[in-house]
Design a protein around this motif. Structure first.
Motif, PDB file in Angstrom:
ATOM      1  N   ILE A 109       0.848  -1.204   0.000  1.00  0.00           N
ATOM      2  CA  ILE A 109       0.000   0.000   0.000  1.00  0.00           C
ATOM      3  C   ILE A 109       0.877   1.245   0.000  1.00  0.00           C
ATOM      4  CG2 ILE A 109      -1.704   1.340   1.301  1.00  0.00           C
ATOM      5  CD1 ILE A 109      -2.962  -1.106   0.042  1.00  0.00           C
ATOM      6  N   ASP A 110       1.966   1.209   0.782  1.00  0.00           N
ATOM      7  CA  ASP A 110       2.902   2.343   0.820  1.00  0.00           C
ATOM      8  C   ASP A 110       3.496   2.607  -0.565  1.00  0.00           C
ATOM      9  OD1 ASP A 110       2.526   2.786   3.514  1.00  0.00           O
ATOM     10  OD2 ASP A 110       4.254   1.586   4.149  1.00  0.00           O
ATOM     11  N   ASN A 132     -12.392   7.495   2.344  1.00  0.00           N
ATOM     12  CA  ASN A 132     -12.451   6.323   3.228  1.00  0.00           C
ATOM     13  C   ASN A 132     -13.473   6.502   4.350  1.00  0.00           C
ATOM     14  OD1 ASN A 132     -10.871   8.255   4.507  1.00  0.00           O
ATOM     15  ND2 ASN A 132      -9.670   6.742   5.625  1.00  0.00           N
ATOM     16  N   ASP A 133     -14.039   7.703   4.449  1.00  0.00           N
ATOM     17  CA  ASP A 133     -15.135   7.974   5.379  1.00  0.00           C
ATOM     18  C   ASP A 133     -15.751   9.307   4.943  1.00  0.00           C
ATOM     19  OD1 ASP A 133     -13.519  10.056   6.408  1.00  0.00           O
ATOM     20  OD2 ASP A 133     -12.685   8.755   7.952  1.00  0.00           O
ATOM     21  N   LEU A 134     -16.600   9.883   5.780  1.00  0.00           N
ATOM     22  CA  LEU A 134     -17.258  11.147   5.422  1.00  0.00           C
ATOM     23  C   LEU A 134     -16.510  12.373   5.947  1.00  0.00           C
ATOM     24  CD1 LEU A 134     -21.011  10.171   5.988  1.00  0.00           C
ATOM     25  CD2 LEU A 134     -19.731  10.266   3.839  1.00  0.00           C
ATOM     26  N   GLY A 135     -15.303  12.164   6.444  1.00  0.00           N
ATOM     27  CA  GLY A 135     -14.545  13.257   7.044  1.00  0.00           C
ATOM     28  C   GLY A 135     -14.135  14.349   6.072  1.00  0.00           C
ATOM     29  N   HIS A 136     -14.079  14.035   4.766  1.00  0.00           N
ATOM     30  CA  HIS A 136     -13.652  15.025   3.779  1.00  0.00           C
ATOM     31  C   HIS A 136     -14.811  15.779   3.142  1.00  0.00           C
ATOM     32  CE1 HIS A 136     -10.100  12.264   3.812  1.00  0.00           C
ATOM     33  NE2 HIS A 136      -9.474  13.407   3.819  1.00  0.00           N
ATOM     34  N   LEU A 137     -16.036  15.466   3.554  1.00  0.00           N
ATOM     35  CA  LEU A 137     -17.191  16.088   2.906  1.00  0.00           C
ATOM     36  C   LEU A 137     -17.154  17.603   2.975  1.00  0.00           C
ATOM     37  CD1 LEU A 137     -20.361  13.941   3.697  1.00  0.00           C
ATOM     38  CD2 LEU A 137     -19.057  14.093   1.585  1.00  0.00           C
ATOM     39  N   MET A 156     -11.144  -2.912   1.550  1.00  0.00           N
ATOM     40  CA  MET A 156     -10.014  -2.496   2.379  1.00  0.00           C
ATOM     41  C   MET A 156      -8.927  -1.768   1.590  1.00  0.00           C
ATOM     42  SD  MET A 156     -10.124  -3.167   5.653  1.00  0.00           S
ATOM     43  CE  MET A 156      -8.395  -3.339   6.127  1.00  0.00           C
ATOM     44  N   ILE A 157      -8.678  -2.187   0.351  1.00  0.00           N
ATOM     45  CA  ILE A 157      -7.539  -1.627  -0.389  1.00  0.00           C
ATOM     46  C   ILE A 157      -7.723  -0.135  -0.687  1.00  0.00           C
ATOM     47  CG2 ILE A 157      -6.261  -1.718  -2.577  1.00  0.00           C
ATOM     48  CD1 ILE A 157      -6.454  -4.794  -2.380  1.00  0.00           C
ATOM     49  N   PRO A 158      -8.801   0.304  -1.347  1.00  0.00           N
ATOM     50  CA  PRO A 158      -8.943   1.749  -1.559  1.00  0.00           C
ATOM     51  C   PRO A 158      -9.066   2.527  -0.257  1.00  0.00           C
ATOM     52  CG  PRO A 158     -10.913   0.574  -2.295  1.00  0.00           C
ATOM     53  CD  PRO A 158      -9.867  -0.451  -2.033  1.00  0.00           C
ATOM     54  N   GLN A 159      -9.684   1.932   0.761  1.00  0.00           N
ATOM     55  CA  GLN A 159      -9.787   2.638   2.043  1.00  0.00           C
ATOM     56  C   GLN A 159      -8.400   2.884   2.639  1.00  0.00           C
ATOM     57  OE1 GLN A 159     -12.553   1.149   4.944  1.00  0.00           O
ATOM     58  NE2 GLN A 159     -14.197   0.877   3.467  1.00  0.00           N
ATOM     59  N   MET A 160      -7.523   1.872   2.581  1.00  0.00           N
ATOM     60  CA  MET A 160      -6.165   2.033   3.122  1.00  0.00           C
ATOM     61  C   MET A 160      -5.340   3.014   2.302  1.00  0.00           C
ATOM     62  SD  MET A 160      -4.763  -1.636   4.548  1.00  0.00           S
ATOM     63  CE  MET A 160      -3.139  -0.966   4.917  1.00  0.00           C
ATOM     64  N   ILE A 161      -5.517   2.985   0.982  1.00  0.00           N
ATOM     65  CA  ILE A 161      -4.783   3.907   0.114  1.00  0.00           C
ATOM     66  C   ILE A 161      -5.127   5.349   0.471  1.00  0.00           C
ATOM     67  CG2 ILE A 161      -4.590   4.771  -2.262  1.00  0.00           C
ATOM     68  CD1 ILE A 161      -4.932   1.825  -3.186  1.00  0.00           C
ATOM     69  N   VAL A 162      -6.420   5.633   0.578  1.00  0.00           N
ATOM     70  CA  VAL A 162      -6.865   6.994   0.894  1.00  0.00           C
ATOM     71  C   VAL A 162      -6.399   7.409   2.289  1.00  0.00           C
ATOM     72  CG1 VAL A 162      -8.910   8.426   1.331  1.00  0.00           C
ATOM     73  CG2 VAL A 162      -8.826   6.954  -0.692  1.00  0.00           C
ATOM     74  N   GLU A 163      -6.486   6.485   3.239  1.00  0.00           N
ATOM     75  CA  GLU A 163      -6.058   6.791   4.612  1.00  0.00           C
ATOM     76  C   GLU A 163      -4.572   7.146   4.657  1.00  0.00           C
ATOM     77  OE1 GLU A 163      -5.990   4.771   9.071  1.00  0.00           O
ATOM     78  OE2 GLU A 163      -6.828   3.652   7.390  1.00  0.00           O
ATOM     79  N   LYS A 164      -3.742   6.354   3.970  1.00  0.00           N
ATOM     80  CA  LYS A 164      -2.294   6.598   3.997  1.00  0.00           C
ATOM     81  C   LYS A 164      -1.906   7.808   3.154  1.00  0.00           C
ATOM     82  CE  LYS A 164      -0.163   2.224   5.299  1.00  0.00           C
ATOM     83  NZ  LYS A 164       0.898   2.779   6.128  1.00  0.00           N
ATOM     84  N   LEU A 165      -2.659   8.050   2.077  1.00  0.00           N
ATOM     85  CA  LEU A 165      -2.392   9.216   1.233  1.00  0.00           C
ATOM     86  C   LEU A 165      -2.728  10.507   1.978  1.00  0.00           C
ATOM     87  CD1 LEU A 165      -1.519   9.978  -1.711  1.00  0.00           C
ATOM     88  CD2 LEU A 165      -3.951   9.930  -2.297  1.00  0.00           C
ATOM     89  N   GLY A 166      -3.738  10.437   2.828  1.00  0.00           N
ATOM     90  CA  GLY A 166      -4.123  11.604   3.624  1.00  0.00           C
ATOM     91  C   GLY A 166      -5.233  12.424   3.001  1.00  0.00           C
ATOM     92  N   HIS A 167      -5.679  12.033   1.828  1.00  0.00           N
ATOM     93  CA  HIS A 167      -6.792  12.721   1.167  1.00  0.00           C
ATOM     94  C   HIS A 167      -7.368  11.802   0.097  1.00  0.00           C
ATOM     95  CE1 HIS A 167      -4.203  13.472  -2.311  1.00  0.00           C
ATOM     96  NE2 HIS A 167      -3.286  13.918  -1.476  1.00  0.00           N
TER      97      HIS A 167
END
Length: 203
Positions: A17-18, A71-76, A127-138
């Protein structure tokens, strides 16, 4: 030539993922699995990567309507206008899942989305796109590899996808066969859910 990376769908290897995130941060394009079809993705803040993504779809960037993968609604609050409580509750009840939600665009959109009146927000149940977005930070910008209204073999088989997009993307993530039914698109701009395209997600 695209690099094929095999990542476990339920227990993604963090080091891989990194590597994907590093590619996104350097302007690369990826093909990744989701809870529906395989999709193309890039860094939402990299205008050149966005132009490459549009070119694959034979579109001018200004005309492209790429989904925003979260990966969640935090960026809305960054990408959409303020959302009423009933709409927010509806969104929360449906994510993660095979839905794309059309919402009114906010004022803090990335450059490539400037001028758009609406945006499509998606939180895949994978899990894969969720982890990518989480590690990317946006979030990442995304569009499916599936041809419109046509079920084709290559859109479900990551090895065939890699052959087709070999010189167009930098990484193809192989996590097994994907689906051939796209997400259900729901318009929430009026406050009442309206199905624009019936896909995998059922209301």
């Amino acid at each position: 030539m695209a690099k094929i990376i095999r990542i476990h769908p339920d227990n993604p290897q963090e080091n891989l993922i990194d590597e994907v995130v590093k590619t996104l941060n350097s302007g690369g394009l990826i093909i990744y699995p989701s809870d529906t079809v395989y999709a193309l993705g890039c860094n939402i803040f990299d205008i050149r990567a966005m132009e490459r993504l549009a070119a694959i779809k034979k579109l001018k960037l200004a005309k492209a309507q790429f989904s925003i993968i979260c990966n969640d609604l935090g960026h809305l609050s960054t990408f959409t206008r303020p959302i009423d409580t009933p709409v927010f509750r509806f969104l929360k009840s449906k994510i993660p899942g095979p839905f794309t939600f059309i919402l009114e665009a906010g004022k803090s959109l990335p450059l490539a989305y400037k001028g758009n009146k609406t945006v499509g927000i998606r939180v895949p149940d994978h899990m894969i796109p969720q982890m990518i977005v989480e590690k990317l930070g946006h979030p990442i910008a995304s569009t499916s590899v599936k041809d419109e209204d046509e079920v084709i073999e290559y859109s479900t088989d990551p090895e065939l996808i890699a052959e087709k997009f070999d010189h167009l993307v930098d990484i193809v993530i192989d996590s097994g066969f994907g689906d051939n039914v796209a997400s259900t698109i729901i318009d929430l701009t009026t406050g009442e859910p309206e199905i624009i395209r019936q896909g995998k997600g059922e209301l």
